[in-house]
Every structure is written in C-alpha cells, then in structure tokens.
Enzyme design. Sequence first.
Site, PDB file in Angstrom:
ATOM      1  N   GLY A 110       0.692  -1.151  -0.067  1.00  0.00           N
ATOM      2  CA  GLY A 110       0.034  -0.011   0.019  1.00  0.00           C
ATOM      3  C   GLY A 110       1.026   1.244  -0.152  1.00  0.00           C
ATOM      4  O   GLY A 110       2.027   1.233   0.500  1.00  0.00           O
ATOM      5  N   HIS A 160      -4.612   1.170   7.550  1.00  0.00           N
ATOM      6  CA  HIS A 160      -3.109   1.618   7.506  1.00  0.00           C
ATOM      7  C   HIS A 160      -3.108   2.893   6.440  1.00  0.00           C
ATOM      8  O   HIS A 160      -2.518   4.069   6.877  1.00  0.00           O
ATOM      9  CB  HIS A 160      -2.066   0.709   7.195  1.00  0.00           C
ATOM     10  CG  HIS A 160      -0.847   1.171   7.323  1.00  0.00           C
ATOM     11  ND1 HIS A 160       0.156   0.891   8.106  1.00  0.00           N
ATOM     12  CD2 HIS A 160      -0.131   2.084   6.404  1.00  0.00           C
ATOM     13  CE1 HIS A 160       1.381   1.316   7.886  1.00  0.00           C
ATOM     14  NE2 HIS A 160       1.202   2.020   6.847  1.00  0.00           N
ATOM     15  N   GLU A 161      -3.740   2.689   5.348  1.00  0.00           N
ATOM     16  CA  GLU A 161      -3.471   3.782   4.425  1.00  0.00           C
ATOM     17  C   GLU A 161      -4.343   4.913   4.686  1.00  0.00           C
ATOM     18  O   GLU A 161      -4.314   6.054   4.443  1.00  0.00           O
ATOM     19  CB  GLU A 161      -3.780   3.205   2.966  1.00  0.00           C
ATOM     20  CG  GLU A 161      -2.695   2.064   2.522  1.00  0.00           C
ATOM     21  CD  GLU A 161      -1.471   2.502   2.657  1.00  0.00           C
ATOM     22  OE1 GLU A 161      -1.113   3.616   2.511  1.00  0.00           O
ATOM     23  OE2 GLU A 161      -0.728   1.544   2.928  1.00  0.00           O
ATOM     24  N   GLN A 214       2.933   9.908   1.392  1.00  0.00           N
ATOM     25  CA  GLN A 214       4.080   9.331   1.412  1.00  0.00           C
ATOM     26  C   GLN A 214       5.066   9.678   0.467  1.00  0.00           C
ATOM     27  O   GLN A 214       6.194   9.582   0.177  1.00  0.00           O
ATOM     28  CB  GLN A 214       3.943   7.790   1.334  1.00  0.00           C
ATOM     29  CG  GLN A 214       3.489   7.080   2.776  1.00  0.00           C
ATOM     30  CD  GLN A 214       3.271   5.698   2.911  1.00  0.00           C
ATOM     31  OE1 GLN A 214       2.263   5.129   2.289  1.00  0.00           O
ATOM     32  NE2 GLN A 214       4.254   5.278   3.484  1.00  0.00           N
ATOM     33  N   CYS A 262       5.741  -0.011   7.604  1.00  0.00           N
ATOM     34  CA  CYS A 262       5.422   1.053   6.654  1.00  0.00           C
ATOM     35  C   CYS A 262       6.546   1.620   5.858  1.00  0.00           C
ATOM     36  O   CYS A 262       7.731   1.697   6.298  1.00  0.00           O
ATOM     37  CB  CYS A 262       5.044   2.249   7.664  1.00  0.00           C
ATOM     38  SG  CYS A 262       4.497   3.561   6.783  1.00  0.00           S
ATOM     39  N   LEU A 263       6.301   1.754   4.647  1.00  0.00           N
ATOM     40  CA  LEU A 263       7.453   2.159   3.678  1.00  0.00           C
ATOM     41  C   LEU A 263       8.098   3.386   4.065  1.00  0.00           C
ATOM     42  O   LEU A 263       9.514   3.662   3.985  1.00  0.00           O
ATOM     43  CB  LEU A 263       6.975   2.196   2.231  1.00  0.00           C
ATOM     44  CG  LEU A 263       6.495   1.092   1.511  1.00  0.00           C
ATOM     45  CD1 LEU A 263       5.817   1.316   0.132  1.00  0.00           C
ATOM     46  CD2 LEU A 263       7.563  -0.047   1.401  1.00  0.00           C
ATOM     47  N   HIS A 277      -2.728   7.183   7.157  1.00  0.00           N
ATOM     48  CA  HIS A 277      -1.887   8.076   6.479  1.00  0.00           C
ATOM     49  C   HIS A 277      -2.472   9.291   6.121  1.00  0.00           C
ATOM     50  O   HIS A 277      -2.101  10.134   6.177  1.00  0.00           O
ATOM     51  CB  HIS A 277      -1.396   7.410   5.334  1.00  0.00           C
ATOM     52  CG  HIS A 277      -0.065   6.554   5.564  1.00  0.00           C
ATOM     53  ND1 HIS A 277       0.988   7.175   6.164  1.00  0.00           N
ATOM     54  CD2 HIS A 277       0.357   5.266   5.251  1.00  0.00           C
ATOM     55  CE1 HIS A 277       2.256   6.178   6.193  1.00  0.00           C
ATOM     56  NE2 HIS A 277       1.677   5.026   5.812  1.00  0.00           N
TER      57      HIS A 277
HETATM   58 NI    NI Z   1       2.505   3.160   5.771  1.00  0.00          NI
END
Ligand code: NI
Length: 169
Positions: free
Chosen positions: A45, A134-135, A50, A92-93, A138
């Site tokens: 995701g 999660h997204e 991000q 998380c990236l 964000h």
């Molecule tokens: Ni994330």
Amino acid sequence: MIYPVVKYGNTVLEKAARPVEKFDEELAKLCQDMFESMYGANGVGLAAPQIGMAKRLAVIDVTVGKNPEAKIVLANPEIIHAEGEQREEEGCLSVPGFRGNVARPQYVTVRAQDATGKTFEMNSEGLLARAFCHEIDHLDGVLFLKHLGLVKRDLIRRRIRKLQKTGQW
Ligand code: NI
C-alpha cells in the site's frame, strides 16, 4: 515515474490530507506512478502523503503485482463499517526497518472513489482490511507507530533519532 518514499520525520506524514477534487488525466497518471513506486519499494500500500502529496489518495495491492485485478485505488476513502479484531505485525514504507504489533479490525467496509471519480464500496478482511486502515490513517496524518505501546514506540523513535543524527535516515 517512480517517486521516492518520504520517511518518518517529514511533516507531510503528520498532516491531514486534502480531498481529491479533480478526476482527470493527471490523477490517472499519478495513480499509475503510485502503483509503480509501491511495487518498486515492495509495498502492499502507498498513500499520496508518502510521496510528499497531501491528497486523500492511496493505492493498495496485497498481491504485490501478482494479480492485476487486485489493484485498488482509493480516493477520498472512509471506513463505513468495522468489526472484529486482528493483531499482526505491521510495517510502513515510511518507517523502513521497524515493525510492531498493531490491533486492527478483522473486517472493514470502505467507501471511496476510484481513479475516475466513481464511488464504490468494498468489503475486506485480514490483510486487506489492515491495509485499508493503515492507508486511511496516512490520509489523516497517522502512522502505525501511534498504535504501538508507549515503550515500543519510544524505542523506535529513539532509534530513528539516532539514525537521523548520523545521516542514515
Ligand atoms: Ni504506511
């Protein structure tokens, strides 16, 4: 185009994003680029903040590119139903190298618009439900770290601060 993923510490990750209003060619291209960027980083995701854009837009593919039908674009998403609980390790990236156990609902129903502006609803469970939560977090400026216990969260923050000081973050 592959965008670099911004990391924890960048303020764009901690602000609520603005709604997507224009569903045009530019947005379609951005969604494509976000999928590419996500696959390039091996993620399931990616949310627009991000890549430094404060838009309520995210892409998800829990098959990491294996199934083209699993690609999901979420514009202006909201969770309209959540049920049950799952507790799994999450990463998380934007927080590379750190993971922690996060409780999420097991079942989630999302209402969102696709890349063309069409509204849809989607039921999910397990990993996909976790990705939705999660997204969408964000887009509200919330990272998974916020859901960790205080001790674990402080530990990760201290380690990141050390990395920042030595220019490794
Ligand atoms: Ni994330």
